[in-house]
Design an enzyme around this catalytic site. Structure first.
Site, PDB file in Angstrom:
ATOM      1  N   HIS A 374     -14.425 -24.346   0.420  1.00 60.26           N
ATOM      2  CA  HIS A 374     -13.375 -24.989  -0.350  1.00 60.26           C
ATOM      3  C   HIS A 374     -13.896 -25.761  -1.539  1.00 60.26           C
ATOM      4  O   HIS A 374     -13.274 -25.806  -2.580  1.00 60.26           O
ATOM      5  CB  HIS A 374     -12.550 -25.912   0.547  1.00 60.26           C
ATOM      6  CG  HIS A 374     -11.434 -25.171   1.178  1.00 60.26           C
ATOM      7  ND1 HIS A 374     -11.071 -25.338   2.476  1.00 60.26           N
ATOM      8  CD2 HIS A 374     -10.614 -24.224   0.678  1.00 60.26           C
ATOM      9  CE1 HIS A 374     -10.062 -24.530   2.755  1.00 60.26           C
ATOM     10  NE2 HIS A 374      -9.788 -23.840   1.685  1.00 60.26           N
ATOM     11  N   ARG A 482      -3.846 -19.631  -2.333  1.00 52.72           N
ATOM     12  CA  ARG A 482      -4.517 -20.278  -1.199  1.00 52.72           C
ATOM     13  C   ARG A 482      -3.803 -21.605  -0.938  1.00 52.72           C
ATOM     14  O   ARG A 482      -4.047 -22.595  -1.619  1.00 52.72           O
ATOM     15  CB  ARG A 482      -5.984 -20.546  -1.526  1.00 52.72           C
ATOM     16  CG  ARG A 482      -6.862 -19.306  -1.577  1.00 52.72           C
ATOM     17  CD  ARG A 482      -8.318 -19.742  -1.784  1.00 52.72           C
ATOM     18  NE  ARG A 482      -9.274 -18.676  -1.568  1.00 52.72           N
ATOM     19  CZ  ARG A 482      -9.879 -18.005  -2.545  1.00 52.72           C
ATOM     20  NH1 ARG A 482      -9.592 -18.252  -3.799  1.00 52.72           N
ATOM     21  NH2 ARG A 482     -10.763 -17.070  -2.259  1.00 52.72           N
ATOM     22  N   ARG A 518      -0.317 -17.125   0.869  1.00 53.83           N
ATOM     23  CA  ARG A 518      -1.065 -17.027   2.124  1.00 53.83           C
ATOM     24  C   ARG A 518      -0.853 -18.299   2.932  1.00 53.83           C
ATOM     25  O   ARG A 518      -0.897 -19.404   2.382  1.00 53.83           O
ATOM     26  CB  ARG A 518      -2.558 -16.872   1.829  1.00 53.83           C
ATOM     27  CG  ARG A 518      -3.379 -16.827   3.100  1.00 53.83           C
ATOM     28  CD  ARG A 518      -4.825 -16.549   2.847  1.00 53.83           C
ATOM     29  NE  ARG A 518      -5.528 -17.740   2.375  1.00 53.83           N
ATOM     30  CZ  ARG A 518      -6.819 -17.734   2.064  1.00 53.83           C
ATOM     31  NH1 ARG A 518      -7.516 -16.622   2.127  1.00 53.83           N
ATOM     32  NH2 ARG A 518      -7.407 -18.842   1.646  1.00 53.83           N
ATOM     33  N   GLU A 617      -9.788  -8.938   7.261  1.00 52.03           N
ATOM     34  CA  GLU A 617     -10.990  -9.735   7.016  1.00 52.03           C
ATOM     35  C   GLU A 617     -12.020  -9.612   8.131  1.00 52.03           C
ATOM     36  O   GLU A 617     -13.110 -10.150   8.020  1.00 52.03           O
ATOM     37  CB  GLU A 617     -10.618 -11.214   6.856  1.00 52.03           C
ATOM     38  CG  GLU A 617      -9.593 -11.453   5.751  1.00 52.03           C
ATOM     39  CD  GLU A 617      -9.419 -12.914   5.399  1.00 52.03           C
ATOM     40  OE1 GLU A 617      -9.968 -13.334   4.379  1.00 52.03           O
ATOM     41  OE2 GLU A 617      -8.733 -13.620   6.160  1.00 52.03           O
ATOM     42  N   ASN A 640     -14.442 -11.408   0.926  1.00 51.02           N
ATOM     43  CA  ASN A 640     -15.468 -12.416   1.239  1.00 51.02           C
ATOM     44  C   ASN A 640     -15.683 -12.479   2.753  1.00 51.02           C
ATOM     45  O   ASN A 640     -16.804 -12.453   3.243  1.00 51.02           O
ATOM     46  CB  ASN A 640     -15.050 -13.811   0.749  1.00 51.02           C
ATOM     47  CG  ASN A 640     -14.754 -13.832  -0.732  1.00 51.02           C
ATOM     48  OD1 ASN A 640     -15.247 -12.994  -1.470  1.00 51.02           O
ATOM     49  ND2 ASN A 640     -13.937 -14.764  -1.166  1.00 51.02           N
ATOM     50  N   ASP A 641     -14.574 -12.579   3.461  1.00 56.26           N
ATOM     51  CA  ASP A 641     -14.697 -12.657   4.916  1.00 56.26           C
ATOM     52  C   ASP A 641     -15.040 -11.308   5.519  1.00 56.26           C
ATOM     53  O   ASP A 641     -15.781 -11.239   6.497  1.00 56.26           O
ATOM     54  CB  ASP A 641     -13.405 -13.204   5.527  1.00 56.26           C
ATOM     55  CG  ASP A 641     -13.378 -14.718   5.455  1.00 56.26           C
ATOM     56  OD1 ASP A 641     -14.417 -15.330   5.742  1.00 56.26           O
ATOM     57  OD2 ASP A 641     -12.341 -15.283   5.072  1.00 56.26           O
ATOM     58  N   ARG A 651     -21.190 -16.684   5.038  1.00 58.64           N
ATOM     59  CA  ARG A 651     -21.039 -16.647   3.584  1.00 58.64           C
ATOM     60  C   ARG A 651     -21.456 -17.944   2.907  1.00 58.64           C
ATOM     61  O   ARG A 651     -21.576 -18.011   1.687  1.00 58.64           O
ATOM     62  CB  ARG A 651     -19.593 -16.286   3.203  1.00 58.64           C
ATOM     63  CG  ARG A 651     -18.574 -17.312   3.625  1.00 58.64           C
ATOM     64  CD  ARG A 651     -17.154 -16.776   3.541  1.00 58.64           C
ATOM     65  NE  ARG A 651     -16.433 -17.241   2.377  1.00 58.64           N
ATOM     66  CZ  ARG A 651     -15.126 -17.123   2.200  1.00 58.64           C
ATOM     67  NH1 ARG A 651     -14.373 -16.520   3.112  1.00 58.64           N
ATOM     68  NH2 ARG A 651     -14.531 -17.571   1.133  1.00 58.64           N
ATOM     69  N   CYS A 688      -8.629  -9.110  -2.610  1.00 55.67           N
ATOM     70  CA  CYS A 688      -8.589 -10.391  -3.319  1.00 55.67           C
ATOM     71  C   CYS A 688      -9.859 -11.232  -3.218  1.00 55.67           C
ATOM     72  O   CYS A 688      -9.874 -12.356  -3.691  1.00 55.67           O
ATOM     73  CB  CYS A 688      -7.397 -11.212  -2.850  1.00 55.67           C
ATOM     74  SG  CYS A 688      -7.552 -11.767  -1.153  1.00 55.67           S
TER      75      CYS A 688
END
Ligand code: PEP
Ligand code: MG
Length: 755
Positions: A374, A482, A518, A617, A640-641, A651, A688
């Site tokens: 974050h 997000r 989301r 993910e 990413n996940d 990550r 995304c």
């Protein structure tokens, strides 16, 4: 006059005005109760603070009861209506308090005259901070709206009141002090390599805000001609600057702009702080020395505290010291903000990044530790270059001088004390980028390959302040909103009403385009600061994302209600992060349906047919992609996940960053399978994660069937150009070939990727 509730009380501007007097901490709480009593037209309003040591609630500020009770009236947890509300972590409203089974008559308060009773706990997550209580002589005086209004206020103020409470506790025995931390070593012109948390280039003089000794604080050369009047002027100026920063933040970032400078203001007004400085000046100490000494005292107290909330406030105290000194010594270049400064810090909260951005810092070097996902996402949203280095950056002397730093956060380099040649080169690079930015605004409204295949480029949005740039770069919709940022930066759960306003703004920014909202994605390393930390050996495999939401349904329900209401009268798409099976998606869908039924019963306008999507993910979702596509309205790959979980590579772990390989054949095969699954069920699919901006992999992705990407809007022009140069026919063939390659090296060779 009728009560005016949510609208007025929700305004950050109004809450900020609570600080506009010299009344100190108690005065602040007194203003809270007056403001609430005024807006709710209630005869009585009280704030109780929860004292963990004794397990009691103490009446700390009040309007309407016998003033002698303030500080002396104590309730046990569960005692009376207020004690019960705090014990059970819920609001309690009684039309006739005296007939409530929880009612407790307390002689001497004068409260027997007041029948209507509403008590709302003040919570930081599930942690008890205290209670806000209103009472009135007219039975049944408070209604549902009043409950919502008090919840809105407590949620906005929880953090501030928690800070006030901590500061009050400071004036009690100093049981907080534990031995202090160690120190570090020197050098001069040099380059230090670090890990990039947010790309970009920035330059400026270093300002060290780490916990270690600081030059400006220990500077002993006093300006002896300064007087108490000069100090008072500096104090006023500092207050004005903070009010202005808060105001600007409220204007620029209404979604996350709660009172992030609240702790500053509370500390500044604390009699043990500015009052102590003034006392020392009257005793004959030069004002700058008095400021330094008191700041040092507070820095020691805070930074050595075993209480993590107090430790977090060390930055605020240092920042205050710097402001006060700069204003006193009229170093105007430093006084107003951190413009022209690279901040060196040793820990950062999301709200720190927000503060540093509001103070116009150029960039940040973070020493030691990792950053949470974050923090780096937030830094990107705020265009704040951020590099993490392993060891201390500056010598003690350098801290005092503030050497010139070039922060090359594209390469992960921190360049200290470079020659004018190097500085000049970087300056040219920065100028060229500024030009590039304006040229980028000429981006075309739609994107196609050179042989005419349409590809949709959408925007990832984390903060409302990014919406204009999504429009400027002609994003064709928002492919990922997000929603967790207002939760994280505010440090408290935004109410349904606040969330509704935020989501409505996101949706209104793209009235004719698709917007994918989301649901909350917290857990893993993205912890809610106010939520009781669950100690998990493997947080990334723990209570994260949709799992967290399904475990905390009240939070999910509030969020879904806000989304459904915001999406009334327009298409609405909601997606769930980290879905692992058809069942968790279906459970989420049932919660959505229940929310729609409840909203209809309450006759609140809402979207009754939202499109519900699954984020792919984790490997289990890849395996079940066909079933998930069938069960849902759309799929969205969170690359990413997906990389993290497919490769089992954290990550956020800098030590294994080299193993986080987006073009790993297992990842590419998974993506192609998911794209085929979506197509086979006639469902749309998008991607995304950061992979959407990796021009080396885009040809494969387009060929594999991903025709919608969502990214930080600033990348849209570049990716549009990359796609415009592709032949769709060729990339389909390329994807077919790559899917048969079984090693990273073979993929690298085929995609011309240099490892
Ligand atoms: C992802 O995982 O790719 C994604 C977009 O979600 P986040 O980065 O917020 O986890
Ligand atoms: Mg994700």
């Amino acid at each position: 006059m009728k009560k005016d509730t949510v609208d007025l009380i929700c305004s950050v501007g109004e809450l900020a005005s609570l600080f506009e007097s010299d009344a100190g901490l108690k005065g602040f709480l007194q203003k809270v109760v007056s403001l609430v009593a005024y807006h709710m037209k209630a005869a009585v309003c009280s704030v109780y603070m929860f004292d963990e040591a004794t397990g009691e609630l103490v009446l700390t500020a009040n309007q309407g009861l016998n003033p002698d009770c303030v500080g002396t009236l104590r309730l046990k947890l569960g005692e009376g209506i207020t004690g019960r509300a705090v014990k059970e972590l819920r609001a309690i409203r009684e039309g006739r308090g005296s007939s409530s089974p929880f009612y407790k008559y307390i002689p001497g308060t004068g409260e027997e005259r007041y029948e209507a009773f509403l008590a709302v706990p003040i919570l930081n997550g599930n942690q008890r901070v205290g209670a806000l209580v209103v009472q009135d002589p007219q039975p049944d005086y408070f209604d549902d709206n009043d409950v919502k209004a008090l919840r809105a206020i407590t949620s906005q103020l929880a953090n501030t009141i928690e800070s006030a409470k901590l500061l009050m506790s400071l004036h009690e025995p100093a049981a907080l002090i534990t031995p202090s931390a160690g120190f570090f070593a020197p050098s001069s012109t040099r380059i230090i390599h670090g890990i990039v948390a947010c790309e970009g280039i920035a330059m400026g003089r270093a300002l060290d805000i780490t916990a270690n000794d600081q030059g400006w604080l220990t500077d002993t050369a006093s300006a002896s001609s300064l007087t108490e009047d000069d100090f008072l002027r500096a104090l006023r100026k500092t207050e004005e600057q903070l009010a202005e920063l808060q105001r600007q933040l409220g204007e620029r970032m209404s979604d996350v702009a709660t009172l992030v400078f609240d702790a500053h203001v509370l500390i500044l007004k604390d009699s043990g702080f500015s009052g102590e400085m003034q006392t020392r000046i009257r005793q004959g100490n030069p004002p700058d020395q008095a400021i330094r000494n008191v700041i040092q005292m507070y820095v020691d107290l805070f930074s050595n505290s075993s209480n993590s909330s107090l430790r977090e406030k060390t930055h605020d105290v240092r920042d205050l010291g710097l402001r006060l000194l700069s204003n006193l010594l009229m170093r105007t270049s430093e006084s107003a903000d951190y413009h022209g400064r690279i901040i060196v810090a040793d820990d950062l909260l999301p709200s720190d990044i927000l503060k540093l951005s509001a103070q116009r810092a150029e960039g940040v070097v973070l020493i030691g530790g990792g950053v949470t996902a974050h923090i780096s996402v937030l830094a990107r949203s705020l265009h704040m270059p951020l590099v993490i280095v392993k060891e201390a950056l500056l010598t003690k002397e350098e801290k005092a001088q503030g050497p010139f730093i070039i922060l090359d956060a594209d390469q992960g380099h921190v360049l200290i004390n470079q020659t004018s040649d190097v500085i000049h080169q970087y300056q040219s690079l920065l100028n060229a980028r500024a030009d590039g930015d304006s040229a980028a605004a000429l981006v075309a409204p739609s994107t196609t390959t050179r042989d005419g295949q349409r590809i949709r480029l959408m925007a990832n949005i984390n903060l409302l302040s990014e919406l204009p740039s999504a429009q400027r770069f002609k994003a064709e919709g928002i492919g990922l909103y997000r929603s967790e940022f207002p939760f994280i930066v505010r440090k408290s759960i935004p109410t349904e009403e606040e969330q509704f306003r935020i989501y409505r703004k996101v949706l209104e920014s793209m009235p004719d385009q698709e917007v994918l909202l989301r649901t909350l994605d917290v857990g893993g390393d993205k912890m809610l600061p106010f939520f009781p930390a669950v100690s998990e050996a493997n947080p990334f495999l723990g209570l994260r994302a949709l799992r967290f939401s399904l475990r905390n349904k009240d939070i999910l329900i509030q969020q879904l209600r806000a989304m459904l209401r915001a999406g009334a009268a327009r298409p609405l798409s909601i997606m769930f992060p980290l879905v692992m099976a058809v069942e968790d998606f279906e459970e989420a869908r049932e919660v959505v349906q229940a929310c729609i039924r409840a909203l209809k019963d309450e006759q609140l306008p809402c979207n009754e047919t939202p499109r519900l999507g699954v984020m792919i993910e984790v490997p289990s979702a890849v395996e079940l992609a066909v079933e998930l596509a069938r069960a849902s309205d759309f799929l969205c790959i969170g690359s990413n996940d997906l990389i993290q979980y497919t490769l089992a590579v954290d990550r956020t772990n800098p030590n294994i960053a080299n193993l986080f390989i987006p073009h790993h054949p297992a990842v590419l095969r998974a993506i192609k399978r998911v794209a085929e699954a979506a197509t086979s069920q006639g469902k749309p699919i998008s991607l995304c994660g950061d992979m959407a901006t990796d021009e080396r992999i885009i040809p494969f992705l387009v060929g594999a069937g991903i025709h919608a990407f969502s990214m930080d809007p600033k990348h849209i022009p570049r990716i549009q150009q990359v796609i415009a140069a592709l032949s769709f026919k060729d990339v389909c063939r390329l994807a077919g070939e790559i899917i048969n390659l079984g090693s990273v090296k073979a993929v690298e060779a085929r995609l011309s990727i240099t490892p």
